[in-house]
Design a protein around this motif. Sequence first.
Motif, PDB file in Angstrom:
ATOM      1  N   PRO A  40       0.830  -1.209   0.000  1.00  0.00           N
ATOM      2  CA  PRO A  40       0.000   0.000   0.000  1.00  0.00           C
ATOM      3  C   PRO A  40       0.859   1.253   0.000  1.00  0.00           C
ATOM      4  CG  PRO A  40      -0.080  -1.071   2.140  1.00  0.00           C
ATOM      5  CD  PRO A  40       0.704  -1.966   1.223  1.00  0.00           C
ATOM      6  N   TYR A  64       0.257   4.100   1.487  1.00  0.00           N
ATOM      7  CA  TYR A  64       0.260   4.749   2.792  1.00  0.00           C
ATOM      8  C   TYR A  64      -0.068   3.715   3.865  1.00  0.00           C
ATOM      9  CZ  TYR A  64      -0.244   8.848  -0.185  1.00  0.00           C
ATOM     10  OH  TYR A  64      -0.070   9.800  -1.148  1.00  0.00           O
ATOM     11  N   MET A  74      -5.081   5.955   6.264  1.00  0.00           N
ATOM     12  CA  MET A  74      -5.678   7.142   5.659  1.00  0.00           C
ATOM     13  C   MET A  74      -5.182   8.400   6.368  1.00  0.00           C
ATOM     14  SD  MET A  74      -7.210   6.013   3.075  1.00  0.00           S
ATOM     15  CE  MET A  74      -8.157   7.406   2.516  1.00  0.00           C
ATOM     16  N   ARG A 111      -1.868   9.198   4.891  1.00  0.00           N
ATOM     17  CA  ARG A 111      -2.074   9.787   3.567  1.00  0.00           C
ATOM     18  C   ARG A 111      -2.400  11.272   3.697  1.00  0.00           C
ATOM     19  NH1 ARG A 111      -6.421  11.082   0.370  1.00  0.00           N
ATOM     20  NH2 ARG A 111      -6.096  10.872  -1.874  1.00  0.00           N
ATOM     21  N   ALA A 120      -7.341   2.578  -1.612  1.00  0.00           N
ATOM     22  CA  ALA A 120      -7.340   3.222  -0.297  1.00  0.00           C
ATOM     23  C   ALA A 120      -8.705   3.068   0.355  1.00  0.00           C
ATOM     24  CB  ALA A 120      -6.978   4.696  -0.426  1.00  0.00           C
TER      25      ALA A 120
END
Length: 83
Positions: free
Chosen positions: A12, A14, A17, A20, A63
């Motif tokens: 992934p 990030y 979240m 991110r 995401a």
Amino acid sequence: MLNWARTGVETPRYASMDARAAEIEAGAGRPVADLVAGVLDSAARFEEAVRAPPPLRHPLRRAGGCAPNARSGAVRAPGSPGR
């Protein structure tokens, strides 16, 4: 994501979240020239990755855990009803 799809190894972008959002916020004050250079670099790396064999073979999650629908490209949240 392309590497993830090719290898099946979850990579992934990030950690979360929140991570991110923090990274986006941290870069928001960069000069326009730096932002443009970053976009051009990202586009070049994306093009290189798209052209690299082998073809996509593994399922992905976007995401927030959403998975692209293989037929339509639409995104469904985990646990949501399909069509």
